[in-house]
Design a protein around this motif. Structure first.
Motif, PDB file in Angstrom:
ATOM      1  N   ARG A   1       4.073   2.045   2.562  1.00  0.00           N
ATOM      2  CA  ARG A   1       3.756   2.106   3.957  1.00  0.00           C
ATOM      3  C   ARG A   1       3.270   0.714   4.785  1.00  0.00           C
ATOM      4  O   ARG A   1       3.705   0.566   5.782  1.00  0.00           O
ATOM      5  CB  ARG A   1       2.277   2.844   4.275  1.00  0.00           C
ATOM      6  CG  ARG A   1       2.544   4.103   3.764  1.00  0.00           C
ATOM      7  CD  ARG A   1       3.544   5.199   4.065  1.00  0.00           C
ATOM      8  NE  ARG A   1       3.790   6.386   3.420  1.00  0.00           N
ATOM      9  CZ  ARG A   1       4.643   7.479   3.768  1.00  0.00           C
ATOM     10  NH1 ARG A   1       5.350   7.239   4.857  1.00  0.00           N
ATOM     11  NH2 ARG A   1       4.768   8.595   3.131  1.00  0.00           N
ATOM     12  N   THR A   2       2.965  -0.145   3.972  1.00  0.00           N
ATOM     13  CA  THR A   2       2.797  -1.703   4.648  1.00  0.00           C
ATOM     14  C   THR A   2       2.865  -2.502   3.443  1.00  0.00           C
ATOM     15  O   THR A   2       2.365  -2.152   2.082  1.00  0.00           O
ATOM     16  CB  THR A   2       1.368  -1.526   5.420  1.00  0.00           C
ATOM     17  OG1 THR A   2       1.410  -2.816   6.028  1.00  0.00           O
ATOM     18  CG2 THR A   2       0.304  -1.402   4.419  1.00  0.00           C
TER      19      THR A   2
ATOM     20  N   LEU B  51      -9.180  -5.298   3.394  1.00  0.00           N
ATOM     21  CA  LEU B  51      -8.233  -4.522   2.713  1.00  0.00           C
ATOM     22  C   LEU B  51      -8.739  -3.171   2.677  1.00  0.00           C
ATOM     23  O   LEU B  51      -7.888  -2.021   2.785  1.00  0.00           O
ATOM     24  CB  LEU B  51      -7.951  -4.981   1.576  1.00  0.00           C
ATOM     25  CG  LEU B  51      -6.905  -6.428   1.388  1.00  0.00           C
ATOM     26  CD1 LEU B  51      -6.440  -6.467   0.021  1.00  0.00           C
ATOM     27  CD2 LEU B  51      -5.662  -6.232   2.391  1.00  0.00           C
ATOM     28  N   GLU B  52      -9.814  -2.995   2.465  1.00  0.00           N
ATOM     29  CA  GLU B  52     -10.333  -1.502   2.473  1.00  0.00           C
ATOM     30  C   GLU B  52     -10.275  -0.825   3.942  1.00  0.00           C
ATOM     31  O   GLU B  52     -10.187   0.477   3.914  1.00  0.00           O
ATOM     32  CB  GLU B  52     -12.095  -1.606   2.100  1.00  0.00           C
ATOM     33  CG  GLU B  52     -12.195  -1.931   0.726  1.00  0.00           C
ATOM     34  CD  GLU B  52     -13.621  -1.621   0.315  1.00  0.00           C
ATOM     35  OE1 GLU B  52     -14.489  -0.795   1.102  1.00  0.00           O
ATOM     36  OE2 GLU B  52     -14.160  -2.298  -0.865  1.00  0.00           O
ATOM     37  N   ASP B  53     -10.461  -1.651   4.952  1.00  0.00           N
ATOM     38  CA  ASP B  53     -10.158  -0.948   6.485  1.00  0.00           C
ATOM     39  C   ASP B  53      -8.663  -0.742   6.422  1.00  0.00           C
ATOM     40  O   ASP B  53      -8.307   0.294   6.901  1.00  0.00           O
ATOM     41  CB  ASP B  53     -10.587  -2.258   7.419  1.00  0.00           C
ATOM     42  CG  ASP B  53     -12.149  -2.420   7.424  1.00  0.00           C
ATOM     43  OD1 ASP B  53     -12.992  -1.663   7.165  1.00  0.00           O
ATOM     44  OD2 ASP B  53     -12.255  -3.527   7.608  1.00  0.00           O
ATOM     45  N   LEU B  54      -7.973  -1.822   5.954  1.00  0.00           N
ATOM     46  CA  LEU B  54      -6.419  -1.226   5.861  1.00  0.00           C
ATOM     47  C   LEU B  54      -6.156  -0.005   5.097  1.00  0.00           C
ATOM     48  O   LEU B  54      -5.246   0.986   5.470  1.00  0.00           O
ATOM     49  CB  LEU B  54      -5.547  -2.427   5.529  1.00  0.00           C
ATOM     50  CG  LEU B  54      -4.138  -1.962   5.145  1.00  0.00           C
ATOM     51  CD1 LEU B  54      -3.596  -2.236   6.745  1.00  0.00           C
ATOM     52  CD2 LEU B  54      -3.616  -3.359   4.418  1.00  0.00           C
ATOM     53  N   PHE B  55      -6.860   0.128   3.934  1.00  0.00           N
ATOM     54  CA  PHE B  55      -6.722   1.203   3.026  1.00  0.00           C
ATOM     55  C   PHE B  55      -6.821   2.424   3.804  1.00  0.00           C
ATOM     56  O   PHE B  55      -6.227   3.366   3.843  1.00  0.00           O
ATOM     57  CB  PHE B  55      -7.501   1.086   1.810  1.00  0.00           C
ATOM     58  CG  PHE B  55      -7.225   2.144   0.940  1.00  0.00           C
ATOM     59  CD1 PHE B  55      -6.650   1.720  -0.434  1.00  0.00           C
ATOM     60  CD2 PHE B  55      -7.783   3.287   0.733  1.00  0.00           C
ATOM     61  CE1 PHE B  55      -6.413   2.790  -1.453  1.00  0.00           C
ATOM     62  CE2 PHE B  55      -7.840   4.292  -0.163  1.00  0.00           C
ATOM     63  CZ  PHE B  55      -7.047   4.144  -1.279  1.00  0.00           C
TER      64      PHE B  55
ATOM     65  N   LEU C 205       0.863  -1.110   0.048  1.00  0.00           N
ATOM     66  CA  LEU C 205       0.019  -0.146   0.118  1.00  0.00           C
ATOM     67  C   LEU C 205       1.055   1.280  -0.056  1.00  0.00           C
ATOM     68  O   LEU C 205       1.559   1.542   0.805  1.00  0.00           O
ATOM     69  CB  LEU C 205      -0.840  -0.063   1.323  1.00  0.00           C
ATOM     70  CG  LEU C 205      -2.148   0.736   1.020  1.00  0.00           C
ATOM     71  CD1 LEU C 205      -3.520   0.397   1.929  1.00  0.00           C
ATOM     72  CD2 LEU C 205      -1.913   2.238   1.268  1.00  0.00           C
ATOM     73  N   MET C 206       0.734   2.202  -1.098  1.00  0.00           N
ATOM     74  CA  MET C 206       1.706   3.273  -1.090  1.00  0.00           C
ATOM     75  C   MET C 206       0.748   4.382  -0.823  1.00  0.00           C
ATOM     76  O   MET C 206      -0.549   4.570  -0.765  1.00  0.00           O
ATOM     77  CB  MET C 206       1.786   3.540  -2.593  1.00  0.00           C
ATOM     78  CG  MET C 206       3.023   2.986  -3.210  1.00  0.00           C
ATOM     79  SD  MET C 206       3.572   3.369  -4.896  1.00  0.00           S
ATOM     80  CE  MET C 206       4.188   4.850  -4.422  1.00  0.00           C
ATOM     81  N   HIS C 207       1.591   5.289   0.023  1.00  0.00           N
ATOM     82  CA  HIS C 207       0.926   6.682   0.289  1.00  0.00           C
ATOM     83  C   HIS C 207       2.018   7.582   0.219  1.00  0.00           C
ATOM     84  O   HIS C 207       3.072   7.591   0.669  1.00  0.00           O
ATOM     85  CB  HIS C 207       0.518   6.381   1.762  1.00  0.00           C
ATOM     86  CG  HIS C 207      -0.353   7.596   2.186  1.00  0.00           C
ATOM     87  ND1 HIS C 207      -1.270   8.469   1.331  1.00  0.00           N
ATOM     88  CD2 HIS C 207      -0.476   8.228   3.442  1.00  0.00           C
ATOM     89  CE1 HIS C 207      -1.935   9.293   2.053  1.00  0.00           C
ATOM     90  NE2 HIS C 207      -1.353   9.551   3.375  1.00  0.00           N
ATOM     91  N   ARG C 208       1.648   8.934  -0.258  1.00  0.00           N
ATOM     92  CA  ARG C 208       2.628   9.804  -0.509  1.00  0.00           C
ATOM     93  C   ARG C 208       4.112   9.454  -1.055  1.00  0.00           C
ATOM     94  O   ARG C 208       4.916   9.864  -0.582  1.00  0.00           O
ATOM     95  CB  ARG C 208       2.564  10.730   0.760  1.00  0.00           C
ATOM     96  CG  ARG C 208       1.460  11.315   1.159  1.00  0.00           C
ATOM     97  CD  ARG C 208       1.891  12.110   2.520  1.00  0.00           C
ATOM     98  NE  ARG C 208       0.472  12.690   3.048  1.00  0.00           N
ATOM     99  CZ  ARG C 208       0.211  13.329   3.987  1.00  0.00           C
ATOM    100  NH1 ARG C 208       1.130  13.192   5.122  1.00  0.00           N
ATOM    101  NH2 ARG C 208      -0.975  14.074   4.403  1.00  0.00           N
TER     102      ARG C 208
END
Length: 285
Positions: free
Chosen positions: A228-229, A252-256, A221-224
């Motif tokens: 990130r995980t 996975l939506e909760d993780l997102f 999961l990418m962020h900025r």
């Protein structure tokens, strides 16, 4: 579904299908990719997830050599994407967010065009085109204009275009955007069948968390601009439950939302990418 494994030959391990070390790419003062470290194993289905503006498509374009690598390093099966671009291109097939099929050509003509672009030998071309069309169940529609295809058929045609060069790495950027659930399932069934038959590696970006959960061996999961995980879908869901001390079964939506939700408002992304993605969704809908 058969899960991907790391192949080895004697004591030698096959290089990672994709490896990014401190990859950085900026548009003006905005860093779309910010020191990205990523490794995709040979033979796996790897999902690259994240909100709009996270840097996924920019990273994909660096991996496919469509963008230069200004800082850091990108390698595809050990070939440097900055210095050995043609070797990298020969190893991969690519289905972009934007529609790449020509509505004024037949399905067969579209795939033949890609066979020529990817330098498939002339004597093998007709057979390889026929095989690619058969792999995505478009043989009967092959000589119809692509403009008469449904949205799901168009995406399958683009998959055939990417497969005609027999790639070791297939890169799919939002391959099912704008499709209904039945068409989405059909596209993934064809991807899975080809992957199981050939052992190719698949790198996919998607906003459909159910697809990532069902079809990916591992997801990041990418962020900025950074990962990130990372882990298997089951590992990430389990880790989220443990962190929050919940008896519920997170998705996975909760993780997102947990990883990216706090900063979505200031993720500008690339306006052209958003516009072209929306246009693609409208045309496929």
């Amino acid at each position: 579904m058969t899960r991907g494994t790391q192949h080895s030959h004697g004591s030698r391990r096959t290089p990672d299908a994709v490896r990014c070390d401190r990859l950085t790419y900026a548009f003006g003062d905005s860093r779309a990719v910010d020191g990205l470290d990523l490794a995709v194993r040979d033979g796996e289905v790897f999902g690259l997830l994240g909100p709009n503006g996270a840097g996924k498509t920019t990273a994909i374009r660096c991996i496919t050599t469509l963008l230069p690598v200004p800082a850091g390093r990108v390698a595809v099966f050990g070939h440097d994407a900055a210095h050995d671009r043609m070797a990298v291109r020969r190893l991969l097939g690519y289905v972009p967010q934007q529609l790449s099929a020509d509505a004024h050509l037949t399905g067969r003509e579209n795939v033949t065009l890609f066979a020529r672009v990817f330098d498939v030998p002339r004597r093998e071309r007709a057979e390889r085109v026929a095989q690619a069309l058969a792999a995505v169940d478009l043989t009967e529609a092959a000589d119809r204009l692509a403009g008469t295809y449904s949205g799901g058929m168009v995406r399958r045609l683009e998959l055939a275009q990417a497969l005609v060069s027999a790639p070791r790495l297939l890169i799919l950027d939002e391959p099912t955007i704008g499709l209904d659930p039945i068409a989405r399932t059909s596209v993934w069934e064809h991807i899975t069948a080809v992957r199981e038959a050939t052992g190719m590696t698949v790198l996919v970006t998607t906003h459909y968390m159910d697809e990532a959960d069902q079809y990916c061996d591992r997801v990041a999961l990418m962020h900025r601009g950074r990962v990130r995980t990372l882990g298997t879908p089951a590992e990430l869901r389990r880790g989220l439950a443990e962190r929050h001390g919940s008896d519920a079964r997170p998705t996975l939506e909760d993780l997102f939302r947990d990883v990216a939700g706090s900063g979505l408002d200031d993720q500008s992304g690339d306006f052209r990418d958003v516009r072209s993605t929306r246009r693609t969704a409208r045309r496929l809908g």
